[in-house]
Motif scaffolding. Structure first.
Motif, PDB file in Angstrom:
ATOM      1  N   TYR A 444     -11.042   2.431   0.298  1.00 47.05           N
ATOM      2  CA  TYR A 444      -9.668   1.911   0.425  1.00 47.05           C
ATOM      3  C   TYR A 444      -9.200   1.979   1.879  1.00 47.05           C
ATOM      4  O   TYR A 444      -8.215   2.668   2.194  1.00 47.05           O
ATOM      5  CB  TYR A 444      -8.701   2.704  -0.459  1.00 47.05           C
ATOM      6  CG  TYR A 444      -9.140   2.821  -1.904  1.00 47.05           C
ATOM      7  CD1 TYR A 444      -9.083   1.727  -2.761  1.00 47.05           C
ATOM      8  CD2 TYR A 444      -9.592   4.043  -2.418  1.00 47.05           C
ATOM      9  CE1 TYR A 444      -9.476   1.839  -4.094  1.00 47.05           C
ATOM     10  CE2 TYR A 444      -9.987   4.159  -3.739  1.00 47.05           C
ATOM     11  CZ  TYR A 444      -9.933   3.049  -4.571  1.00 47.05           C
ATOM     12  OH  TYR A 444     -10.322   3.161  -5.886  1.00 47.05           O
ATOM     13  N   ARG A 446      -7.571   0.021   3.786  1.00 46.74           N
ATOM     14  CA  ARG A 446      -6.245  -0.538   4.079  1.00 46.74           C
ATOM     15  C   ARG A 446      -5.111   0.434   3.780  1.00 46.74           C
ATOM     16  O   ARG A 446      -4.004   0.299   4.320  1.00 46.74           O
ATOM     17  CB  ARG A 446      -6.013  -1.808   3.244  1.00 46.74           C
ATOM     18  CG  ARG A 446      -6.868  -2.981   3.648  1.00 46.74           C
ATOM     19  CD  ARG A 446      -6.710  -4.112   2.642  1.00 46.74           C
ATOM     20  NE  ARG A 446      -5.305  -4.433   2.395  1.00 46.74           N
ATOM     21  CZ  ARG A 446      -4.890  -5.221   1.403  1.00 46.74           C
ATOM     22  NH1 ARG A 446      -5.765  -5.740   0.554  1.00 46.74           N
ATOM     23  NH2 ARG A 446      -3.593  -5.454   1.252  1.00 46.74           N
ATOM     24  N   PHE A 447      -5.392   1.418   2.920  1.00 51.54           N
ATOM     25  CA  PHE A 447      -4.297   2.231   2.385  1.00 51.54           C
ATOM     26  C   PHE A 447      -4.304   3.685   2.849  1.00 51.54           C
ATOM     27  O   PHE A 447      -3.511   4.492   2.381  1.00 51.54           O
ATOM     28  CB  PHE A 447      -4.318   2.193   0.849  1.00 51.54           C
ATOM     29  CG  PHE A 447      -4.390   0.802   0.293  1.00 51.54           C
ATOM     30  CD1 PHE A 447      -3.252   0.007   0.275  1.00 51.54           C
ATOM     31  CD2 PHE A 447      -5.582   0.286  -0.189  1.00 51.54           C
ATOM     32  CE1 PHE A 447      -3.300  -1.284  -0.242  1.00 51.54           C
ATOM     33  CE2 PHE A 447      -5.635  -1.005  -0.690  1.00 51.54           C
ATOM     34  CZ  PHE A 447      -4.503  -1.797  -0.723  1.00 51.54           C
ATOM     35  N   SER A 474      -3.727   0.762  -4.086  1.00 53.90           N
ATOM     36  CA  SER A 474      -4.589  -0.416  -4.125  1.00 53.90           C
ATOM     37  C   SER A 474      -4.324  -1.243  -5.381  1.00 53.90           C
ATOM     38  O   SER A 474      -4.215  -2.473  -5.324  1.00 53.90           O
ATOM     39  CB  SER A 474      -6.056   0.017  -4.071  1.00 53.90           C
ATOM     40  OG  SER A 474      -6.906  -1.091  -4.243  1.00 53.90           O
TER      41      SER A 474
END
Length: 514
Positions: A444, A446-447, A474
């Protein structure tokens, strides 16, 4: 007297059902003696014992000399006594069995026991003439004229079919150039070479074995390609493949070099070659029941002719190799030298190449590679020379993981806070916690910074919480994007109807709907 005890025990054990071979093994005597005593009545044995005390024996004139050898070297074999009688005293026309029986009797009468080192060799199938030669290295420590210990090194060759041997010695460790030159002299001695040569995993020849692809020193590869023989490299502890040469190495050490005094290398090698002619290649071999020299006379017709002279100038670099020890040091000329920590690896060949330039010892992982370590050579022996930079602590797994994780975040202060909390809460399982964070970053990416903010806001301090929050974020984003995408696609072409501005007033006043 022990002879009477043996006679009684032999008959007792035989009556109890023991075989002649097992009786000999149990009593530590030869099988021939068991057979001989079983054929005698007690009266015949009594006469035989008396005759031993009075009869003249062939070797009685050499009795004092043999006793001197046995007392000085209690572990001396009768086979070596037989060889020394021929070499030192010029004794001829006496069978080896005669010497063996005489030595056994002297040991019994004068109480000189012998303990033989034992080793089991597996049988190896016989090979056709000219097919295979086996090569191995050995070393032995002998006494010089001053009584000091001297370490010597030797290389041994044997033709697998005829058991015909060649041996050559050095008073220092071997280099590749030495091995090549001795191959040439062995081929000349054998009057040819075989199709295949079997080697042990020796540092001079093979750096490592990679699924059957041999990585040998460049010097030896050039030689092998020039002479066009195939190489078979034995794995360690593989007596099935190299049992013949193992026996030769043992034969050389226990029959030739044992108890021999070293004067100089030239005379030592000359004595060895005379021993080969007199004993090593002349004595009847216990397996083939023939003299190797006689079988070689037939086998040499099947050997490949060695054409021309090998140009040793092609060998530019003399390969001096050393093994890396577990403590990340190498041994060279009586001293130990450090290499960088972590150089030794269990799954690696752990071989380095060394050479001396301007009083400095250079250590390389490959013959032509960059220097791994350079040390000044000290005076004397027994020194440990350490480069302080070789002993710097390497980054631990934990440090590596922390560095990798920290690099992935924009919020450096935040991730340091979380790592510190993990260290305090999970000191024994910190590696596992860090690996969960690492896998979450990969899954993950992006997070991770948003997840870190949620962790701080909620004061959560577990890698599992970090993973769960990242997963939730997500999923939430995916759901929003999915709804938005579906609505746009479904109602993309629809338009809302237009209504007049006073429509709502008319409805309130009870008017008709337009």
């Amino acid at each position: 007297m022990k002879r009477y005890v043996d006679y009684y025990e032999i008959h007792r054990l035989f009556e109890e059902g023991f075989s002649k071979r097992s009786i000999a093994k149990k009593l530590g005597i030869s099988r021939n003696r068991v057979i001989k005593y079983l054929d005698m009545s007690i009266e015949e044995f009594e006469d035989f014992s008396i005759s031993l005390k009075t009869r003249k024996r062939k070797l009685d004139s050499y009795k004092d000399k043999i006793l001197l050898w046995l007392r000085e070297h209690p572990d001396m074999s009768s086979a070596q006594v037989y060889d020394w009688l021929q070499e030192k005293l010029g004794v001829k026309n006496i069978a080896e069995n005669t010497v063996r029986n005489y030595v056994n009797d002297l040991r019994e009468i004068y109480h000189i026991p012998k303990v033989n080192p034992s080793r089991t060799y597996l049988s190896v199938p016989e090979l056709p003439m000219g097919q295979q030669m086996q090569v191995d290295f050995g070393q032995d420590t002998v006494k010089d004229l001053n009584g000091k210990s001297k370490r010597l090194y030797f290389i041994a060759f044997v033709l697998s079919h005829s058991r015909f041997k060649y041996v050559e010695w050095l008073d220092r460790p071997f280099r590749t150039i030495d091995v090549i030159q001795m191959h040439e002299r062995a081929f000349k001695y054998f009057e040819g070479m075989t199709e295949e040569i079997v080697y042990d995993q020796d540092a001079l020849l093979a750096v490592s074995e990679n699924a059957g692809d041999l990585i040998m020193t460049s010097a030896f590869i050039k030689y092998q390609q020039a002479r066009k023989f195939s190489v078979y490299l034995c794995r360690k502890n593989d007596p099935e493949s190299k049992g013949k040469i193992e026996q030769v190495v043992k034969f050389v050490k226990y029959n030739f070099s044992k108890h021999r005094v070293f004067e100089n290398l030239a005379e030592w090698n000359q004595a060895c070659w005379k021993w080969l002619k007199r004993t090593g290649n002349y004595k009847i071999h216990h397996n083939i029941k023939k003299r190797p020299s006689e079988v070689h006379a037939l086998e040499k017709k099947h050997l490949k002719k060695v054409v021309g002279t090998y140009i040793f100038e092609n060998v530019v670099i003399e390969s001096i190799t050393r093994m890396i020890q577990k403590d990340n040091t190498i041994r060279f000329q009586g001293n130990r030298y450090s290499v960088p920590q972590g150089t030794y690896r269990k799954d690696a060949s752990n071989i380095v190449y060394v050479n001396i330039e301007n009083g400095l010892l250079n250590i390389r992982l490959t013959q032509t590679g960059s220097s791994l370590a350079t040390h000044k050579i000290p005076e004397g022996r027994g020194n440990l020379i350490i480069d302080p930079s070789h002993r710097k602590r390497n980054l631990s797994k934990r440090d590596v993981l922390i560095n990798e994780i920290t690099e992935a975040f924009d919020d450096k202060e935040g991730i340091q806070w979380l790592i510190q909390k993990l260290l305090e809460r999970y000191p024994r399982h910190i590696i596992d916690q860090l690996r969960v964070i690492q896998s979450t970053i990969k899954k993950y990416p992006r997070f991770i910074d948003d997840t870190l903010q949620e962790m701080k806001k909620l004061n959560m301090t577990s890698a599992n919480d970090f993973r769960d929050i990242a997963c939730s974020l997500s999923i939430e984003v995916q759901q929003r994007e999915q709804v938005k995408t579906v609505m746009n696609e479904k109602y993309r072409d629809l338009r809302a109807p237009e209504r007049k501005e006073d429509i709502h007033l008319k409805v309130l006043y009870g008017g008709k709907r337009i």
